[in-house]
Design a protein around this motif. Structure first.
Motif, mmCIF file in Angstrom:
data_model
loop_
_atom_site.group_PDB
_atom_site.id
_atom_site.type_symbol
_atom_site.label_atom_id
_atom_site.label_comp_id
_atom_site.label_asym_id
_atom_site.label_seq_id
_atom_site.Cartn_x
_atom_site.Cartn_y
_atom_site.Cartn_z
ATOM 1 N N SER A 6 35.941 -23.274 7.712
ATOM 2 C CA SER A 6 36.480 -21.974 8.100
ATOM 3 C C SER A 6 37.190 -22.058 9.449
ATOM 4 C CB SER A 6 35.362 -20.923 8.161
ATOM 5 O OG SER A 6 34.397 -21.255 9.147
ATOM 6 N N VAL A 7 36.662 -22.851 10.364
ATOM 7 C CA VAL A 7 37.301 -23.005 11.675
ATOM 8 C C VAL A 7 38.663 -23.667 11.532
ATOM 9 C CG1 VAL A 7 37.157 -24.178 13.905
ATOM 10 C CG2 VAL A 7 35.131 -23.047 12.967
ATOM 11 N N ILE A 8 38.736 -24.690 10.685
ATOM 12 C CA ILE A 8 40.014 -25.382 10.472
ATOM 13 C C ILE A 8 41.026 -24.450 9.814
ATOM 14 C CG2 ILE A 8 41.147 -27.225 9.157
ATOM 15 C CD1 ILE A 8 38.632 -28.918 9.630
ATOM 16 N N VAL A 9 40.562 -23.647 8.849
ATOM 17 C CA VAL A 9 41.450 -22.680 8.179
ATOM 18 C C VAL A 9 42.008 -21.688 9.192
ATOM 19 C CG1 VAL A 9 41.529 -20.757 6.545
ATOM 20 C CG2 VAL A 9 40.387 -22.889 5.901
ATOM 21 N N VAL A 10 41.136 -21.183 10.063
ATOM 22 C CA VAL A 10 41.590 -20.236 11.094
ATOM 23 C C VAL A 10 42.610 -20.902 12.018
ATOM 24 C CG1 VAL A 10 40.874 -18.937 13.142
ATOM 25 C CG2 VAL A 10 39.520 -18.805 11.049
ATOM 26 N N ALA A 11 42.350 -22.148 12.393
ATOM 27 C CA ALA A 11 43.275 -22.861 13.287
ATOM 28 C C ALA A 11 44.632 -23.055 12.629
ATOM 29 C CB ALA A 11 42.682 -24.212 13.689
ATOM 30 N N VAL A 12 44.634 -23.421 11.360
ATOM 31 C CA VAL A 12 45.901 -23.614 10.635
ATOM 32 C C VAL A 12 46.655 -22.292 10.525
ATOM 33 C CG1 VAL A 12 46.922 -24.205 8.407
ATOM 34 C CG2 VAL A 12 45.088 -25.629 9.352
ATOM 35 N N LEU A 13 45.925 -21.228 10.163
ATOM 36 C CA LEU A 13 46.555 -19.913 10.062
ATOM 37 C C LEU A 13 47.105 -19.462 11.415
ATOM 38 C CD1 LEU A 13 44.040 -17.999 7.728
ATOM 39 C CD2 LEU A 13 46.338 -18.834 7.150
ATOM 40 N N ALA A 14 46.396 -19.818 12.488
ATOM 41 C CA ALA A 14 46.849 -19.442 13.832
ATOM 42 C C ALA A 14 48.183 -20.106 14.164
ATOM 43 C CB ALA A 14 45.795 -19.840 14.862
ATOM 44 N N ILE A 15 48.305 -21.368 13.826
ATOM 45 C CA ILE A 15 49.553 -22.081 14.094
ATOM 46 C C ILE A 15 50.687 -21.509 13.244
ATOM 47 C CG2 ILE A 15 50.718 -24.321 13.919
ATOM 48 C CD1 ILE A 15 48.021 -25.610 14.633
ATOM 49 N N VAL A 16 50.386 -21.192 11.982
ATOM 50 C CA VAL A 16 51.393 -20.569 11.113
ATOM 51 C C VAL A 16 51.816 -19.219 11.686
ATOM 52 C CG1 VAL A 16 51.814 -19.583 8.831
ATOM 53 C CG2 VAL A 16 50.594 -21.754 9.037
ATOM 54 N N LEU A 17 50.841 -18.437 12.138
ATOM 55 C CA LEU A 17 51.136 -17.126 12.724
ATOM 56 C C LEU A 17 51.981 -17.272 13.991
ATOM 57 C CD1 LEU A 17 50.786 -14.055 12.880
ATOM 58 C CD2 LEU A 17 48.589 -14.441 14.057
ATOM 59 N N LEU A 18 51.647 -18.263 14.810
ATOM 60 C CA LEU A 18 52.413 -18.506 16.038
ATOM 61 C C LEU A 18 53.871 -18.816 15.704
ATOM 62 C CD1 LEU A 18 52.613 -18.993 19.088
ATOM 63 C CD2 LEU A 18 51.856 -21.346 18.678
ATOM 64 N N LEU A 19 54.061 -19.683 14.718
ATOM 65 C CA LEU A 19 55.421 -20.036 14.316
ATOM 66 C C LEU A 19 56.167 -18.831 13.759
ATOM 67 C CD1 LEU A 19 54.749 -23.495 12.619
ATOM 68 C CD2 LEU A 19 55.560 -23.044 14.936
ATOM 69 N N PHE A 20 55.460 -18.012 12.971
ATOM 70 C CA PHE A 20 56.082 -16.811 12.397
ATOM 71 C C PHE A 20 56.513 -15.844 13.501
ATOM 72 C CE2 PHE A 20 55.571 -12.383 10.973
ATOM 73 C CZ PHE A 20 56.527 -12.346 9.967
ATOM 74 N N LEU A 21 55.646 -15.613 14.454
ATOM 75 C CA LEU A 21 55.955 -14.673 15.536
ATOM 76 C C LEU A 21 57.118 -15.153 16.393
ATOM 77 C CD1 LEU A 21 52.358 -13.674 16.741
ATOM 78 C CD2 LEU A 21 53.938 -12.311 15.365
ATOM 79 N N VAL A 22 57.160 -16.458 16.656
ATOM 80 C CA VAL A 22 58.201 -16.999 17.526
ATOM 81 C C VAL A 22 59.526 -17.159 16.789
ATOM 82 C CG1 VAL A 22 58.906 -18.995 18.909
ATOM 83 C CG2 VAL A 22 56.560 -18.148 19.046
ATOM 84 N N LEU A 23 59.465 -17.688 15.563
ATOM 85 C CA LEU A 23 60.695 -18.018 14.847
ATOM 86 C C LEU A 23 61.287 -16.835 14.079
ATOM 87 C CD1 LEU A 23 59.797 -21.550 13.415
ATOM 88 C CD2 LEU A 23 60.917 -20.975 15.573
ATOM 89 N N ARG A 24 60.448 -16.054 13.418
ATOM 90 C CA ARG A 24 60.954 -14.963 12.578
ATOM 91 C C ARG A 24 60.987 -13.637 13.315
ATOM 92 N NH1 ARG A 24 61.559 -15.662 7.073
ATOM 93 N NH2 ARG A 24 62.107 -17.859 6.711
ATOM 94 N N VAL A 25 59.890 -13.292 13.951
ATOM 95 C CA VAL A 25 59.824 -12.013 14.663
ATOM 96 C C VAL A 25 60.573 -12.080 15.991
ATOM 97 C CG1 VAL A 25 58.241 -10.276 15.624
ATOM 98 C CG2 VAL A 25 57.608 -11.538 13.555
ATOM 99 N N LYS A 26 60.811 -13.328 16.474
ATOM 100 C CA LYS A 26 61.500 -13.553 17.754
ATOM 101 C C LYS A 26 60.703 -12.959 18.921
ATOM 102 C CE LYS A 26 64.905 -15.500 15.608
ATOM 103 N NZ LYS A 26 65.040 -16.971 15.617
ATOM 104 N N MET A 27 59.395 -12.996 18.799
ATOM 105 C CA MET A 27 58.537 -12.509 19.871
ATOM 106 C C MET A 27 58.558 -13.492 21.034
ATOM 107 S SD MET A 27 54.472 -11.492 19.713
ATOM 108 C CE MET A 27 54.770 -10.128 18.577
ATOM 109 N N GLN A 28 58.497 -12.974 22.244
ATOM 110 C CA GLN A 28 58.469 -13.833 23.425
ATOM 111 C C GLN A 28 57.254 -14.764 23.344
ATOM 112 O OE1 GLN A 28 57.113 -14.743 26.466
ATOM 113 N NE2 GLN A 28 59.065 -15.667 27.047
#
Length: 451
Positions: A6-28
């Motif tokens: 579960s910890v690894i799943v959360v970590a992977v999802l976190a990295i995916v979320l980070l990429l989504f926010l930075v690349l798609r949402v263009k969040m600072q």
């Protein structure tokens, strides 16, 4: 906190979320990193107070050192820029080496100026000179651009006190003398391969002859032409001085007795705080006061320098927050135990982690900080020597150079300032960064056999 899966799943999802926010949402990036850090804490079941304690620890432990160093370096670099020192460095080398060898000199100029000047600022400063060289030459602009940019990228990620390299060194507690020495040993050959050599090759394949873009044609370095520009020798001396002081400190601590007065003095002036304070004051006096700048001028110049420095500091701190929350969540121990039980060398894991993060989200600084944070618990389980620790952070720096492309602001600046198309920038600059990264990593592997 939760089981390993579960910890690894959360970590992977976190990295995916980070990429989504930075690349798609263009969040600072700073806000994105902080939000994702909170997500990780909640996802693994950390109490709110522990989440924020980890965030505070991550921010404070990194910036307690780094903020001072980046701030001092920024002021030093801004005075060097405004006084015309950086322009003097490049123009003198062009005159001395001539067109046939100037690409080599530009590579080393890039490595030198990247110590005090941020990457984007260096592009703005040197764009007029590069454009002038290209207009007065029969060669493609890539012949001049790639060596300079390769030198800047190499120092930024591999050789402190450049901010990217220093960010990783701070997290792992690397001795800066070893870091500078090994960063130079790895960085210089890698820069030569990806800069002058590849630049000469690709310039023949892609002779960009179209008219320079309007932005490139009108950009000018912010140099006060009414005042005397510093000499070439003084510029080289002032830029190299902090490196010499830090290396001297490391040598003294290894060869002189603890009660030696010389060792005490070199330890005082060779610490990054001491070295950069000395250099900042010397630069302000030699290139500011002595050249006719008033006290108010110098105050305005040094204050302006802290504006881009603030963003670099916050991004680095936010990256450390993300890394610290990941470590607190238990993912660091899981990765550490997995690597310890596998045949994958730490240095290989370090490089691949940084390379993947850089290619995915575009920031070399975030790649260095995140990879270093994930490596930290492994180092605690498998202690290594000071030279090997420095080599590991150099390998992380090599990974952070990998494939600068459309998610990297430097990619778009190089395209815009030098009149390239997206495809031309991908075929030249993106390939050059991949070559530097891979060449540097191979050198790290070779050196690791002897440490």
């Amino acid at each position: 906190m939760g089981d390993s899966v579960s910890v690894i799943v959360v970590a992977v999802l976190a990295i995916v979320l980070l990429l989504f926010l930075v690349l798609r949402v263009k969040m600072q990036e700073v806000l994105a990193l902080l939000l994702v850090s909170i997500f990780v804490g909640i996802g693994v079941g950390m109490p709110p107070q522990e989440i924020y304690a980890a965030m505070e620890k991550g921010m404070g432990s990194t910036l307690g050192f780094l903020a001072v160093v980046i701030g001092l370096g920024a002021m030093f670099g801004e005075v060097l820029k405004v006084s015309g020192g950086a322009e003097r460095l490049a123009s003198t080398l062009f005159k001395k080496f001539g067109e046939s060898k100037v690409n080599w000199s530009l590579g080393f100029v890039g490595m030198i100026v990247a110590v005090p000047i941020f990457f984007e600022v260096a592009i703005v400063i040197f764009a007029p000179l590069i454009l002038s060289m290209a207009r007065n030459s029969k060669k493609s602009i890539l012949y001049f651009v790639l060596p300079l940019m390769a030198g800047i990228a190499t120092t930024f990620s591999l050789i402190p006190p450049a901010s990217g390299a220093l960010a990783g060194a701070t997290i792992l507690g690397v001795d800066l003398g070893w870091h500078i020495l090994l960063g130079a040993i790895v960085g210089i050959p890698a820069m030569i391969i990806g800069g002058p050599l590849f630049g000469s090759f690709i310039a023949k394949k892609m002779n960009v002859e179209r008219a320079i873009s309007e932005v490139a044609a009108t950009v000018e370095a912010e140099v006060d032409s009414k005042r005397e520009i510093p000499s070439f020798a003084s510029v080289v001396w002032i830029i190299l001085l902090p490196l010499f002081l830090m290396v001297a400190k490391t040598i003294a601590e290894n060869v002189l007795a603890e009660d030696s007065m010389v060792r005490g003095i070199l330890t005082l002036i060779g610490h990054p705080f001491g070295a950069l304070t000395i250099v900042a004051l010397l630069t302000i006096y030699l290139f500011g006061t002595k050249k006719g700048y008033s006290k108010l001028d110098i105050q305005q110049i040094t204050t302006k320098a802290l504006e881009p420095a603030g963003l670099i500091i916050l991004i680095t701190g936010a990256g450390s927050v993300f890394g610290e929350v990941l470590v607190s969540s238990g993912i660091g121990d899981i990765i550490a135990n997995a690597v310890a039980g596998s045949s994958l060398p730490i240095i290989v894991f370090a490089y691949l982690t940084a390379a993947l993060i850089r290619a995915a989200q575009g920031s070399g600084t975030v790649a260095i900080v995140t990879a270093a944070s994930l490596i930290l618990p492994i180092i605690k389980l498998q202690p290594v020597s000071e030279p090997m620790l420095a080599l590991i952070i150099v390998a992380i720096g090599c990974g952070a150079i990998m494939t600068s492309h459309v998610n990297d602001s430097a990619f778009w600046m190089i395209k815009r300032y030098f009149g390239l198309t997206e495809i031309e920038t991908l075929k030249s600059w993106t390939v050059a960064t991949a070559i530097i990264s891979i060449a540097g990593f191979i050198l790290c592997l070779v050196i690791s056999m002897f440490l």
